[in-house]
Design an enzyme around this catalytic site. Structure first.
Site, PDB file in Angstrom:
ATOM      1  N   HIS A 144       0.836  -1.199   0.000  1.00  0.00           N
ATOM      2  CA  HIS A 144       0.000   0.000   0.000  1.00  0.00           C
ATOM      3  C   HIS A 144       0.877   1.258   0.000  1.00  0.00           C
ATOM      4  O   HIS A 144       2.073   1.209   0.302  1.00  0.00           O
ATOM      5  CB  HIS A 144      -0.885   0.027   1.250  1.00  0.00           C
TER       6      HIS A 144
ATOM      7  N   ASP B  60       0.959   5.097   1.902  1.00  0.00           N
ATOM      8  CA  ASP B  60       0.413   5.767   3.082  1.00  0.00           C
ATOM      9  C   ASP B  60      -0.205   7.099   2.680  1.00  0.00           C
ATOM     10  O   ASP B  60       0.248   7.753   1.730  1.00  0.00           O
ATOM     11  CB  ASP B  60       1.513   6.026   4.125  1.00  0.00           C
TER      12      ASP B  60
ATOM     13  N   HIS C  93       4.835  -0.085  -0.085  1.00  0.00           N
ATOM     14  CA  HIS C  93       5.475  -0.987   0.866  1.00  0.00           C
ATOM     15  C   HIS C  93       4.443  -1.927   1.487  1.00  0.00           C
ATOM     16  O   HIS C  93       3.236  -1.725   1.364  1.00  0.00           O
ATOM     17  CB  HIS C  93       6.196  -0.201   1.957  1.00  0.00           C
TER      18      HIS C  93
ATOM     19  N   ARG D 123       4.006  -8.300  17.806  1.00  0.00           N
ATOM     20  CA  ARG D 123       4.822  -7.165  17.376  1.00  0.00           C
ATOM     21  C   ARG D 123       3.990  -5.880  17.495  1.00  0.00           C
ATOM     22  O   ARG D 123       2.818  -5.844  17.102  1.00  0.00           O
ATOM     23  CB  ARG D 123       5.287  -7.361  15.941  1.00  0.00           C
TER      24      ARG D 123
END
Length: 704
Positions: free
Chosen positions: A633, A635, A685, A695
């Site tokens: 995608h 940002d 990314h 995480r």
């Protein structure tokens, strides 16, 4: 009438004898002797170790005991050439030497010279009997006079009063009786040259010397009589040559106490928690680092706040056994602040082994681990390390008092606070952190109620001043600062995270990576992929607190496209997350970005300037059985900040970020390090799969 040849006065200062009454050795008396020794005055002390019966003549008529002692002390003196200076000692300092004093006395052309005052005391009905004067003050003051021995003997020959009678009234009646005044020939002093009260003088620094200048008449007085301790204590910090611009403090290394490994004194440390306070855990961490043997420390902890019971109990559970003894007063006991401070002092007072009481408020940030050692070595009755509030002129001492006993700013206050004048300063008020000698508590400060509930610190310092005990503050070292407790909220798990505005220095020390300030100097910014920058920003504590705060809040999104938290209610690339705004952290987060991310951004992308506006800032959680990864995608940002909040291989397996255009991956994100990269167009990314553990990352879309 005996006439003394003027040359004897000028060239034989040994003919001058300073006589004073001191029934006990106070700090003011020791200062008086120090200034007398500096100028080589010969001093005779009367009344040592006798009980004072002269009353509290500062507030009521009294002092007759002084006249009786003087009369007795002069009885055996026969040298008609002797010149007597009779002067108080507790609030007097010499500003010059015997030769100048004698010269100025000679210039008056009178046999006896008194100091003078602006107000008549103690009988106002005698005012009309006073002669008028052309300059100076009109009314007699009994705190100091100088004259020839025969004349002074004659002056006091008719004293038959009691010790509690007024010496000032006695001398006033002599002076206002014209026949006696003419016969004895004393002069109501023109104080311009000899005696001076401190309200009319300023310090004069010149050629490595410090003198006092009478601003009304432009003269240099020889003796300064405080008529009370406050301003004379301030002047005593400088005269005679106690502190100069050229030499700094000339007496700060005198009479020090030397500490050796086997001779550390026993200290009771009183810790006072009276309101919700940030960084309490850090306070106890610093307490542990204080350089003093733990078996020579007894702890007295007063905690009024239930909010802080967890930190206090945790500290005592882990480290309480290291100390000689621990006493804790908890909120349930409902003790007030004044009572707790009186109790703390009394623990030391009643313990014959207690050498010092170290009072320490919880909001004090004691950065210097040698603070206790430094204060003990000063060997002073009460001494405080100077602490300040970051970015302000606030400190834990007052340089002066107003007429009604409240705060007033001394001429040197700003210079002391800002470090332009360094030394050990006699001051009228200290608070928050200070060291008290145990022997002082068992002698001069036997009274239990030194603090009172209306204003404990004011009451304490008032009582200390009334006992004639000096309080000092030292700025010869950097000791620390004091926290702001204003606007401290307790509704979160880790409330200190919200302190970036109120206590920015402490927030940075707690939450910013220890290597952040070295980023540019040591070239710590890495460039793992084109236009992707990687640098340390968060401390381990910051990372842990962010995770724990989000888990404590617990309202994670479901990871679906529908999202009523954002404009339009639709998220194209959803994650399981909590937005900063949900925990009311958006203002603090923007402040963090502006202070710690924007400088790096503008350095790495020259010509681009930002105020770090964001619409989305959030913490994302990746779990194999929940949301392990994120599809490719762009940002919705000009640039994105992505901070790793926990550690690969320790907390989780897998994870990382891949930039598809460059086929470049960061697969081992470092805890507390930030990835900075463009959000649109070039840096398509994806989030790589987390295969085990959990995480966490903190993400900000800046300048959407």
């Amino acid at each position: 009438m005996f006439i003394l040849n003027s040359s004897v006065m000028l060239w034989f200062p040994d003919k001058l004898l300073v006589v004073t009454v001191a029934t006990k050795e106070t700090d003011g008396y020791r200062r008086f002797l120090r200034t007398a020794k500096h100028f080589n005055y010969t001093v005779k002390v009367l009344g040592r170790d006798q009980k004072w019966k002269g009353g509290d003549y500062m507030s009521a008529p009294g002092g007759g005991q002084k006249v009786r002692l003087l009369k007795e002390g002069l009885k055996e003196m026969k040298d008609d050439g002797q010149i007597i200076l009779f002067i108080d000692s507790y609030d007097v300092v010499f500003a010059s030497g015997p030769k100048e004093l004698l010269k100025k006395f000679q210039q008056t052309k009178h046999r006896v010279v008194f100091s003078s005052e602006t107000l008549i005391w103690p009988d106002r009905h005698l005012e009309d009997k006073y002669p008028h004067v052309r300059e100076g003050n009109r009314f007699l003051g009994s705190g100091g006079f100088i004259g020839y021995l025969p004349n002074i003997k004659e002056l006091i020959a008719n004293w038959t009063g009691d010790d509690g009678d007024s010496d000032q009234l006695f001398f006033t009646k002599v002076y206002t009786d014209q026949s006696k005044r003419v016969r004895l020939v004393p002069l109501l002093i023109v104080v311009l040259h000899l005696f001076m009260f401190p309200d009319d003088v300023v310090l004069k620094f010149e050629d490595s010397q410090v003198r006092l200048r009478n601003v009304l008449y432009d003269t240099l007085p020889v003796i300064v009589h405080g008529n009370g301790p406050t301003k004379i204590n301030y002047l005593g910090n400088y005269i005679p040559n106690t502190w100069t611009f050229e030499s700094g403090c000339t007496v700060c290394h005198e009479d020090l106490r030397s500490l050796t490994e086997n001779e550390y004194p026993l200290v009771v440390i009183g810790i006072f928690i009276q309101q919700p306070t940030p960084f309490v855990t850090v306070f106890f961490e610093r307490l542990l680092k204080l350089q003093h043997p733990k078996n020579k420390i007894k702890l007295f902890i007063f905690n009024k706040e239930a909010h802080h019971q967890r930190q206090v109990r945790s500290f005592l559970k882990d480290y309480g056994s290291l100390y000689e003894n621990v006493t804790v007063i908890e909120p349930e006991e409902e003790m007030d602040g004044a009572a707790s401070r009186n109790l703390g002092l009394d623990l030391c007072r009643r313990d014959q082994d207690c050498d010092y009481f170290f009072s320490l408020d919880i909001e004090v940030v004691l950065k210097n681990k040698d603070t206790l050692k430094i204060l003990i070595e000063q060997n002073l009755p009460i001494v405080a390390p100077m602490i300040t509030r970051a970015g302000r002129l606030w400190s834990n001492f007052w340089g002066a008092l107003s007429g009604d006993g409240y705060y007033a700013r001394s001429e040197d206050y700003v210079d002391i606070v800002q470090g332009r004048r360094v030394g050990v300063w006699n001051v009228p008020y200290v608070s928050n952190v200070y060291l008290v000698k145990g022997s002082l508590l068992r002698r001069e400060l036997k009274d239990y109620e030194l603090f009172s509930s209306s204003d404990p610190d004011m009451a304490f310092c008032h009582n200390i001043r009334n006992k004639g005990i000096f309080m000092y503050v030292t700025n010869m070292h950097t000791f620390g600062r004091i926290l702001s407790t204003e606007n401290y909220q307790t509704g979160h798990l880790h409330n200190d995270l919200w302190q970036i505005f109120e206590n920015p220095v402490d927030w940075e020390e707690r939450y910013i990576h220890e290597n952040y300030t070295r980023i540019m100097k040591d070239k710590l910014i890495e460039n793992p992929c084109p236009d992707v920058y990687w640098f340390p920003v968060f401390s381990t504590v910051a990372c842990n607190h962010m995770i724990e705060e989000m888990e404590h809040y617990g309202k994670w999104s479901g990871g679906g496209n529908a999202d009523n938290r954002i404009t339009g209610g639709y998220e194209n690339v959803p994650t399981i997350d909590i937005h900063m705004i949900q925990i009311n952290f958006e203002k603090e987060w923007q402040k963090f970005l502006v202070e710690y991310v924007v400088p790096i951004t503008e350095k790495m992308f020259p010509g681009y300037y930002t105020k770090a506006h964001f619409e989305l800032a959030f913490v994302v959680r990746y779990k194999p059985d929940e949301q392990p990864s994120l599809r490719p995608h762009h940002d919705a940002s000009t640039f994105t900040v992505n901070i790793a909040l926990n550690q690969v291989d320790l907390d989780y397996q897998g994870g990382g970020c891949r930039f598809l255009r460059y086929d470049c991956s960061i697969q081992a994100p470092r805890k507390g390090w930030a990835l900075l990269h463009p959000g649109r167009l070039t840096h398509y990314h994806e989030g790589l799969p987390t295969t085990a553990g959990v995480r966490y990352i903190a993400v900000s879309f800046v300048d959407p």
